[in-house]
Design a protein around this motif. Structure first.
Motif, PDB file in Angstrom:
ATOM      1  N   ARG A  25      16.707  30.023  15.216  1.00 35.82           N
ATOM      2  CA  ARG A  25      15.392  29.405  15.293  1.00 35.82           C
ATOM      3  C   ARG A  25      15.443  28.066  14.567  1.00 35.82           C
ATOM      4  NH1 ARG A  25      14.963  32.941  18.404  1.00 35.82           N
ATOM      5  NH2 ARG A  25      13.398  34.558  18.599  1.00 35.82           N
ATOM      6  N   GLY A  26      14.569  27.184  14.937  1.00 35.52           N
ATOM      7  CA  GLY A  26      14.489  25.895  14.283  1.00 35.52           C
ATOM      8  C   GLY A  26      13.331  25.108  14.837  1.00 35.52           C
ATOM      9  N   PHE A  27      13.044  23.975  14.218  1.00 35.40           N
ATOM     10  CA  PHE A  27      11.908  23.200  14.712  1.00 35.40           C
ATOM     11  C   PHE A  27      12.252  21.758  15.047  1.00 35.40           C
ATOM     12  CE2 PHE A  27      11.615  22.922  10.084  1.00 35.40           C
ATOM     13  CZ  PHE A  27      11.464  21.581   9.877  1.00 35.40           C
ATOM     14  N   GLY A  28      13.393  21.281  14.672  1.00 35.65           N
ATOM     15  CA  GLY A  28      13.791  19.922  15.026  1.00 35.65           C
ATOM     16  C   GLY A  28      15.209  19.931  15.540  1.00 35.65           C
ATOM     17  N   VAL A  29      15.452  19.287  16.681  1.00 39.06           N
ATOM     18  CA  VAL A  29      16.793  19.267  17.250  1.00 39.06           C
ATOM     19  C   VAL A  29      17.180  17.834  17.585  1.00 39.06           C
ATOM     20  CG1 VAL A  29      16.002  19.651  19.640  1.00 39.06           C
ATOM     21  CG2 VAL A  29      18.309  20.344  18.980  1.00 39.06           C
ATOM     22  N   SER A  30      18.464  17.524  17.422  1.00 41.57           N
ATOM     23  CA  SER A  30      18.980  16.205  17.752  1.00 41.57           C
ATOM     24  C   SER A  30      20.390  16.370  18.308  1.00 41.57           C
ATOM     25  CB  SER A  30      19.008  15.320  16.510  1.00 41.57           C
ATOM     26  OG  SER A  30      19.472  14.030  16.826  1.00 41.57           O
ATOM     27  N   CYS A  31      20.720  15.586  19.313  1.00 41.92           N
ATOM     28  CA  CYS A  31      22.058  15.635  19.903  1.00 41.92           C
ATOM     29  C   CYS A  31      22.762  14.303  19.698  1.00 41.92           C
ATOM     30  CB  CYS A  31      21.972  15.913  21.405  1.00 41.92           C
ATOM     31  SG  CYS A  31      21.303  17.514  21.836  1.00 41.92           S
ATOM     32  N   GLY A  32      24.008  14.378  19.259  1.00 41.62           N
ATOM     33  CA  GLY A  32      24.857  13.208  19.243  1.00 41.62           C
ATOM     34  C   GLY A  32      25.602  13.141  20.561  1.00 41.62           C
ATOM     35  N   GLY A  33      26.627  12.338  20.617  1.00 37.68           N
ATOM     36  CA  GLY A  33      27.398  12.237  21.849  1.00 37.68           C
ATOM     37  C   GLY A  33      27.980  13.568  22.270  1.00 37.68           C
ATOM     38  N   TYR A  34      28.577  14.288  21.310  1.00 41.26           N
ATOM     39  CA  TYR A  34      29.257  15.535  21.616  1.00 41.26           C
ATOM     40  C   TYR A  34      28.974  16.623  20.578  1.00 41.26           C
ATOM     41  CZ  TYR A  34      31.780  12.249  24.556  1.00 41.26           C
ATOM     42  OH  TYR A  34      32.091  11.286  25.478  1.00 41.26           O
ATOM     43  N   HIS A  35      27.889  16.514  19.856  1.00 42.48           N
ATOM     44  CA  HIS A  35      27.530  17.551  18.891  1.00 42.48           C
ATOM     45  C   HIS A  35      26.011  17.709  18.847  1.00 42.48           C
ATOM     46  CE1 HIS A  35      27.015  13.947  16.415  1.00 42.48           C
ATOM     47  NE2 HIS A  35      26.379  14.676  15.513  1.00 42.48           N
TER      48      HIS A  35
END
Length: 191
Positions: free
Chosen positions: A147-157
């Protein structure tokens, strides 16, 4: 994005400009635009947007929309390959009762936080989907143990803020230490 930009105005309209070779501007064309064009969502008012390498993710708080490059399945349409030059609703998520709270587009993958877990899809060469494999997926996969409330994607992570707000989970490519766990080993599951 890599060679395009998105903006969200106060009325919930999305605007896009720049390179459009894979339909990432969402104007039903592949024509590069030097000025902003409006992405047609009809009467839907968007609340969050995220630009990936050459694809995009948006939400109105109840549904998820994607458009652009789908070469690695990053649009979440259940297919891999092709481009989509106009907005698509991810009806598979909506039909399962998924209510998105945050969205992120990475290099060639996407992720959302939702009421029932974290959902990821697209490229997975380095484990950026977090499902303990390196197999890409054109269908959203639920990491329902997380579970979580904030998500961020880098190029490959991918990164996730935990529910307590005091810790971060990370997974995927770690060749430069971007997962932050004191190694250079790729992480196939959230750590």
């Amino acid at each position: 994005g890599f060679e395009h930009s998105l903006a969200l105005d106060q009325n919930g309209h999305v605007w896009a400009w720049g390179y459009n070779g894979t339909g990432q501007l969402g104007d039903e064309s592949t024509t590069t635009r030097l000025e902003p064009v409006q992405v047609d969502f009809g009467s839907v008012r968007i609340t969050k947007i995220s630009a990936g390498w050459s694809h995009n993710v948006a939400t109105d708080g109840s549904k998820v929309y994607t458009w652009g490059d789908n070469s690695k399945g990053q649009l979440g349409l259940g297919t891999i390959g092709g481009n989509v030059a106009g907005m698509n609703q991810l009806s598979a998520l909506y039909n399962q009762g998924v209510i998105p709270s945050d969205i992120a587009a990475g290099g060639y993958h996407s992720a959302i936080t939702a009421n029932n877990g974290i959902w990821t899809w697209g490229a997975n060469d380095y484990g950026q989907l977090g499902n303990n494999s390196t197999t890409k997926s054109g269908t959203p996969l639920c990491l329902n143990n997380l579970r979580g409330f904030g998500v961020s994607c880098g190029g490959y992570h991918t990164l996730l803020i935990a529910p307590d707000g005091n810790s971060v989970y990370a997974w995927g490519s770690n060749n430069y230490g971007q997962v932050g766990n004191e190694t250079f080993d790729n992480q196939l599951t959230p750590t």
